[in-house]
Design an enzyme around this catalytic site. Structure first.
Site, PDB file in Angstrom:
ATOM      1  N   ASP A  67     -10.538   4.140  -7.881  1.00 50.85           N
ATOM      2  CA  ASP A  67      -9.337   4.958  -7.778  1.00 50.85           C
ATOM      3  C   ASP A  67      -8.562   5.032  -8.865  1.00 50.85           C
ATOM      4  O   ASP A  67      -8.638   4.462  -9.916  1.00 50.85           O
ATOM      5  CB  ASP A  67      -8.286   4.216  -6.715  1.00 50.85           C
ATOM      6  CG  ASP A  67      -8.105   2.712  -6.877  1.00 50.85           C
ATOM      7  OD1 ASP A  67      -8.334   2.232  -8.179  1.00 50.85           O
ATOM      8  OD2 ASP A  67      -7.603   2.012  -6.011  1.00 50.85           O
ATOM      9  N   ASN A 135      -0.899  -4.236   2.866  1.00 47.92           N
ATOM     10  CA  ASN A 135      -0.772  -3.403   4.153  1.00 47.92           C
ATOM     11  C   ASN A 135      -2.456  -3.267   4.447  1.00 47.92           C
ATOM     12  O   ASN A 135      -2.512  -2.631   5.353  1.00 47.92           O
ATOM     13  CB  ASN A 135      -0.235  -2.124   3.577  1.00 47.92           C
ATOM     14  CG  ASN A 135      -0.913  -1.272   2.726  1.00 47.92           C
ATOM     15  OD1 ASN A 135      -1.918  -1.626   2.097  1.00 47.92           O
ATOM     16  ND2 ASN A 135      -0.569   0.055   2.285  1.00 47.92           N
ATOM     17  N   HIS A 137      -4.827  -2.068   2.700  1.00 40.62           N
ATOM     18  CA  HIS A 137      -5.842  -1.251   1.981  1.00 40.62           C
ATOM     19  C   HIS A 137      -7.000  -1.595   1.155  1.00 40.62           C
ATOM     20  O   HIS A 137      -6.754  -2.660   0.645  1.00 40.62           O
ATOM     21  CB  HIS A 137      -4.854  -0.203   1.355  1.00 40.62           C
ATOM     22  CG  HIS A 137      -4.445  -0.616  -0.205  1.00 40.62           C
ATOM     23  ND1 HIS A 137      -3.276  -0.108  -0.600  1.00 40.62           N
ATOM     24  CD2 HIS A 137      -4.700  -1.405  -0.937  1.00 40.62           C
ATOM     25  CE1 HIS A 137      -2.769  -0.512  -1.766  1.00 40.62           C
ATOM     26  NE2 HIS A 137      -3.917  -1.503  -2.087  1.00 40.62           N
ATOM     27  N   GLU A 142      -5.235   3.954   2.535  1.00 40.16           N
ATOM     28  CA  GLU A 142      -4.258   3.315   3.173  1.00 40.16           C
ATOM     29  C   GLU A 142      -4.274   3.115   4.793  1.00 40.16           C
ATOM     30  O   GLU A 142      -5.430   3.919   5.300  1.00 40.16           O
ATOM     31  CB  GLU A 142      -2.930   4.239   2.825  1.00 40.16           C
ATOM     32  CG  GLU A 142      -2.472   4.430   1.502  1.00 40.16           C
ATOM     33  CD  GLU A 142      -1.968   3.178   0.676  1.00 40.16           C
ATOM     34  OE1 GLU A 142      -2.278   1.994   1.277  1.00 40.16           O
ATOM     35  OE2 GLU A 142      -0.963   3.442  -0.264  1.00 40.16           O
TER      36      GLU A 142
HETATM   37  P1  PGA Z   1      -3.456  -6.603  -6.553  1.00 40.24           P
HETATM   38  O1  PGA Z   1      -3.599  -5.303  -5.759  1.00 40.24           O
HETATM   39  O2  PGA Z   1      -4.541  -7.260  -7.034  1.00 40.24           O
HETATM   40  O3  PGA Z   1      -2.543  -6.090  -7.744  1.00 40.24           O
HETATM   41  O4  PGA Z   1      -2.548  -7.329  -5.375  1.00 40.24           O
HETATM   42  C1  PGA Z   1      -4.816  -5.295  -4.905  1.00 40.24           C
HETATM   43  C2  PGA Z   1      -4.741  -4.089  -4.037  1.00 40.24           C
HETATM   44  O5  PGA Z   1      -3.831  -3.353  -3.933  1.00 40.24           O
HETATM   45  O6  PGA Z   1      -5.893  -3.517  -3.619  1.00 40.24           O
END
Ligand code: PGA
Length: 240
Positions: A67, A135, A137, A142
């Site tokens: 992304d 959440n 995702h 999302e």
């Molecule tokens: P993080 O993010 O490794 O910074 O917790 C993971 C994500 O949002 O996929």
């Protein structure tokens, strides 16, 4: 899903490297989808260590990612190409021409989405590395994401903006839109390694593994894939 629960972040990172190297060592030109975020940094350090201390070569590795924010200038340090160069690519012997990061070019956004989805669907990745959002995702898919989604522009969810604001000087600076590869693109990878660490991921991890397959937790779509390895520390596993 193969589930590995580790005592802490460090062990999670080492196990991730073991799983990764077992797959990649047998492939001449492995195609890898790299995730960004705090979670895989320890794992990436293990990859760098393998190059620096054991002479493991990444010369033929082809790198992709998941992304990218929309609206940040090419040299902004919050860009994910910056993150991946900084944490891994500049520290191993990968060839620059083997790195293809989303939007690290001047392509119009819609064309870029199509280009990237085509790459992932026509040349399946050998390993897609994933984190998971609080959440549920994966990438920036999302809650509400459909299983047939492909690489596209998305609006970031409030939880994601808040979580990611820790990396910006203020929350207003977090972009509201991003490009993310879709669920179809992710599930097309031959192997998936998902990492999670910390209590704030425990609910999402529970829904991913034990919940119904549902758009409410996009990570639950991984239940449909045959080669997913989930490597999480005890805190992330605390609700299982
Ligand atoms: P993080 O993010 O490794 O910074 O917790 C993971 C994500 O949002 O996929």
């Amino acid at each position: 899903m193969k589930l590995i629960i580790t005592k802490d972040y460090e062990e999670m990172s080492k196990k991730a490297y073991n799983e990764f190297s077992q797959i990649v060592n047998h492939i001449k030109e492995p195609k890898i989808g790299f995730a960004t975020g705090s979670t895989p940094i320890g794992f990436y350090n293990e990859i760098v260590k393998s190059y620096q201390t054991k002479g493991v070569s990444y010369e033929n590795l082809k790198a992709y990612n998941l992304d990218e924010y929309i609206g940040l200038s090419r040299n902004n340090e919050h860009r994910y190409n910056y993150f991946l160069n900084h944490h891994i690519f500049n520290r191993i012997n990968i060839k620059k021409e083997n790195i293809d990061i989303i939007l690290d070019n001047d392509n119009p956004i819609i064309e870029e989405c199509e280009r990237y989805s085509n790459i992932l669907l026509k040349n399946p990745l050998d390993v897609q590395i994933l984190g998971i959002g609080a959440n549920g995702h994966v990438g920036f898919n999302e809650p509400g994401t459909k299983p047939n989604s492909k690489t596209r522009v998305v609006e970031l969810n409030e939880v994601t903006i808040k979580d990611n604001s820790r990396l910006f000087s203020k929350i207003e600076e977090v972009p509201k839109h991003a490009i993310t590869v879709g669920i179809t693109d992710i599930l097309n990878a031959k192997n998936i390694i998902l990492l999670a660490s910390g209590k704030n991921k425990s609910e999402a991890v529970k829904n991913m593994i034990n919940g119904d397959i549902s758009e409410l937790c996009p990570a639950s779509y991984l239940q449909k894939h045959d080669n997913v390895t989930v490597i999480i520390d005890q805190e992330a596993a605390s609700l299982l």
